[in-house]
Design a protein around this motif. Structure first.
Motif, PDB file in Angstrom:
ATOM      1  N   TRP A 121      -4.592   8.077  -2.711  1.00 35.30           N
ATOM      2  CA  TRP A 121      -5.071   9.152  -3.588  1.00 35.30           C
ATOM      3  C   TRP A 121      -3.965   9.514  -4.572  1.00 35.30           C
ATOM      4  O   TRP A 121      -3.107  10.354  -4.280  1.00 35.30           O
ATOM      5  N   PRO A 122      -3.980   8.928  -5.754  1.00 33.15           N
ATOM      6  CA  PRO A 122      -2.889   9.121  -6.714  1.00 33.15           C
ATOM      7  C   PRO A 122      -3.061  10.328  -7.623  1.00 33.15           C
ATOM      8  O   PRO A 122      -2.262  10.531  -8.543  1.00 33.15           O
ATOM      9  N   TYR A 123      -4.061  11.162  -7.385  1.00 31.14           N
ATOM     10  CA  TYR A 123      -4.542  12.090  -8.408  1.00 31.14           C
ATOM     11  C   TYR A 123      -3.563  13.203  -8.756  1.00 31.14           C
ATOM     12  O   TYR A 123      -3.685  13.821  -9.822  1.00 31.14           O
ATOM     13  N   ALA A 124      -2.591  13.477  -7.890  1.00 26.97           N
ATOM     14  CA  ALA A 124      -1.594  14.503  -8.211  1.00 26.97           C
ATOM     15  C   ALA A 124      -0.610  14.026  -9.273  1.00 26.97           C
ATOM     16  O   ALA A 124       0.102  14.832  -9.872  1.00 26.97           O
ATOM     17  N   VAL A 125      -0.586  12.722  -9.509  1.00 25.41           N
ATOM     18  CA  VAL A 125       0.307  12.138 -10.511  1.00 25.41           C
ATOM     19  C   VAL A 125      -0.509  11.817 -11.760  1.00 25.41           C
ATOM     20  O   VAL A 125      -1.548  11.150 -11.665  1.00 25.41           O
TER      21      VAL A 125
ATOM     22  N   LEU B   2       4.956   8.573  -6.648  1.00 24.64           N
ATOM     23  CA  LEU B   2       4.256   7.308  -6.844  1.00 24.64           C
ATOM     24  C   LEU B   2       4.932   6.386  -7.860  1.00 24.64           C
ATOM     25  O   LEU B   2       5.086   5.185  -7.573  1.00 24.64           O
ATOM     26  N   PRO B   3       5.357   6.852  -9.023  1.00 22.57           N
ATOM     27  CA  PRO B   3       6.019   5.924  -9.950  1.00 22.57           C
ATOM     28  C   PRO B   3       7.275   5.284  -9.355  1.00 22.57           C
ATOM     29  O   PRO B   3       7.531   4.083  -9.564  1.00 22.57           O
ATOM     30  N   ASP B   4       8.052   6.053  -8.599  1.00 25.25           N
ATOM     31  CA  ASP B   4       9.249   5.491  -7.972  1.00 25.25           C
ATOM     32  C   ASP B   4       8.885   4.531  -6.843  1.00 25.25           C
ATOM     33  O   ASP B   4       9.592   3.544  -6.602  1.00 25.25           O
ATOM     34  N   ALA B   5       7.789   4.813  -6.132  1.00 21.85           N
ATOM     35  CA  ALA B   5       7.329   3.895  -5.088  1.00 21.85           C
ATOM     36  C   ALA B   5       6.899   2.559  -5.696  1.00 21.85           C
ATOM     37  O   ALA B   5       7.142   1.493  -5.117  1.00 21.85           O
TER      38      ALA B   5
ATOM     39  N   ASN C 231       0.860  -1.187   0.000  1.00 19.72           N
ATOM     40  CA  ASN C 231       0.000   0.000   0.000  1.00 19.72           C
ATOM     41  C   ASN C 231       0.894   1.233   0.000  1.00 19.72           C
ATOM     42  O   ASN C 231       1.541   1.556   0.998  1.00 19.72           O
ATOM     43  N   LEU C 232       0.917   1.928  -1.122  1.00 16.34           N
ATOM     44  CA  LEU C 232       1.831   3.049  -1.309  1.00 16.34           C
ATOM     45  C   LEU C 232       1.295   4.343  -0.726  1.00 16.34           C
ATOM     46  O   LEU C 232       1.933   5.400  -0.858  1.00 16.34           O
ATOM     47  N   GLY C 233       0.151   4.258  -0.034  1.00 19.73           N
ATOM     48  CA  GLY C 233      -0.278   5.383   0.781  1.00 19.73           C
ATOM     49  C   GLY C 233       0.594   5.520   2.017  1.00 19.73           C
ATOM     50  O   GLY C 233       0.773   6.627   2.545  1.00 19.73           O
ATOM     51  N   PHE C 234       1.151   4.396   2.489  1.00 20.48           N
ATOM     52  CA  PHE C 234       1.992   4.391   3.684  1.00 20.48           C
ATOM     53  C   PHE C 234       3.435   3.983   3.396  1.00 20.48           C
ATOM     54  O   PHE C 234       4.352   4.448   4.064  1.00 20.48           O
ATOM     55  N   LEU C 235       3.649   3.082   2.458  1.00 21.75           N
ATOM     56  CA  LEU C 235       4.991   2.585   2.175  1.00 21.75           C
ATOM     57  C   LEU C 235       5.663   3.459   1.112  1.00 21.75           C
ATOM     58  O   LEU C 235       5.033   3.833   0.125  1.00 21.75           O
TER      59      LEU C 235
END
Length: 252
Positions: free
Chosen positions: A36-40, A17-20, A7-11
């Motif tokens: 919430w990925p919307y900024a990317v 996000l792409p690097d996560a 879960n890339l909201g916490f990890l």
């Protein structure tokens, strides 16, 4: 063997996000999910997923106006237009990146009118996205006091009211343990209605090999139910995410 979704909201919150997504692949995760990925731009997220071969299992609808303390919109009476705009935005992003599910966030509300509003917005979402699984998730009152959806019993009532086959329960072992306890029994009872499972240590919401819950037993019980989809690691690392991942070797 149990499969895991990061879960890339916490990890790897310290990375775009792409690097996560790339970090999750390098760490050995089988899938990813996010909040919430919307900024990317969705195209950038899709490119990272294509590069790594990972699937984005799901994402959340917008929380709304976070400066005003909002945490979801779909159960808020009088905010139907905002809620449905958030639902449509989440569906569009999910489809672009090939995500499988959207978590419809209820928000802070209570009472019969909030219940009716949530059901109406969920039915709207189910009609708009028959190709996606729509998830609803009870949040415990310690972490999210005043959140409309608080228990699995309440969630099942809402799912039954909706009568839509693609609306499912997001069973977060952490939230269920904090509110209801008896996680394994609840998993066994609710298995037919569950669309996704998440986990974290209890009560800290830290790494899953710390705290009150024996996740070796929980994961074994999930496997015996015939569950084969990746389980969502939605915990808060105490420091560096990579340094927190020892549980991936010990809890399998």
């Amino acid at each position: 063997m149990t499969k895991f979704s990061a879960n890339l909201g916490f990890l790897w919150q310290d990375r775009p996000l792409p690097d996560a997504i790339r970090a999750a692949k390098a760490a050995g995760f089988d899938a990813v999910e996010c909040h919430w990925p919307y900024a990317v731009p969705a195209e950038d997220t899709l490119a990272a997923l294509s590069e790594t071969g990972l699937t984005m299992l799901g994402l959340n609808t917008s929380r709304g106006n976070t400066e005003n303390g909002e945490n979801g919109l779909s159960a808020l009476p009088g905010r139907q237009a905002d809620a449905r705009a958030a639902i449509e935005m989440a569906i569009s992003y999910a489809r672009t990146i090939g995500a499988k599910a959207v978590h419809i966030m209820a928000g802070f509300a209570s009472g019969p009118e909030a219940h009716r509003t949530f059901v109406e917005n969920l039915v709207f979402a189910a009609s708009a996205a028959p190709d996606l699984t729509l998830l609803i998730e009870p949040l415990n009152p310690h972490d999210a006091p005043g959140y409309f959806l608080q228990t699995t019993t309440q969630a099942i009532e809402i799912i039954e009211n909706c009568k839509c086959p693609n609306i499912k329960l997001m069973f977060d072992c952490y939230h269920v343990a904090r509110t209801e306890g008896d996680v394994i029994t609840r998993l066994q009872t609710l298995h037919p209605t569950i669309g996704h499972i998440q986990f974290a240590g209890v009560p800290s919401r830290g790494r899953p090999d710390e705290g009150e819950i024996n996740y070796l037993a929980v994961f074994d019980a999930i496997s015996k139910l015939g569950w084969s989809a990746p389980l969502g690691a939605e915990y808060k690392p105490a420091n560096d995410t990579d340094a927190s991942l020892g549980w991936m070797q010990t809890l399998v």
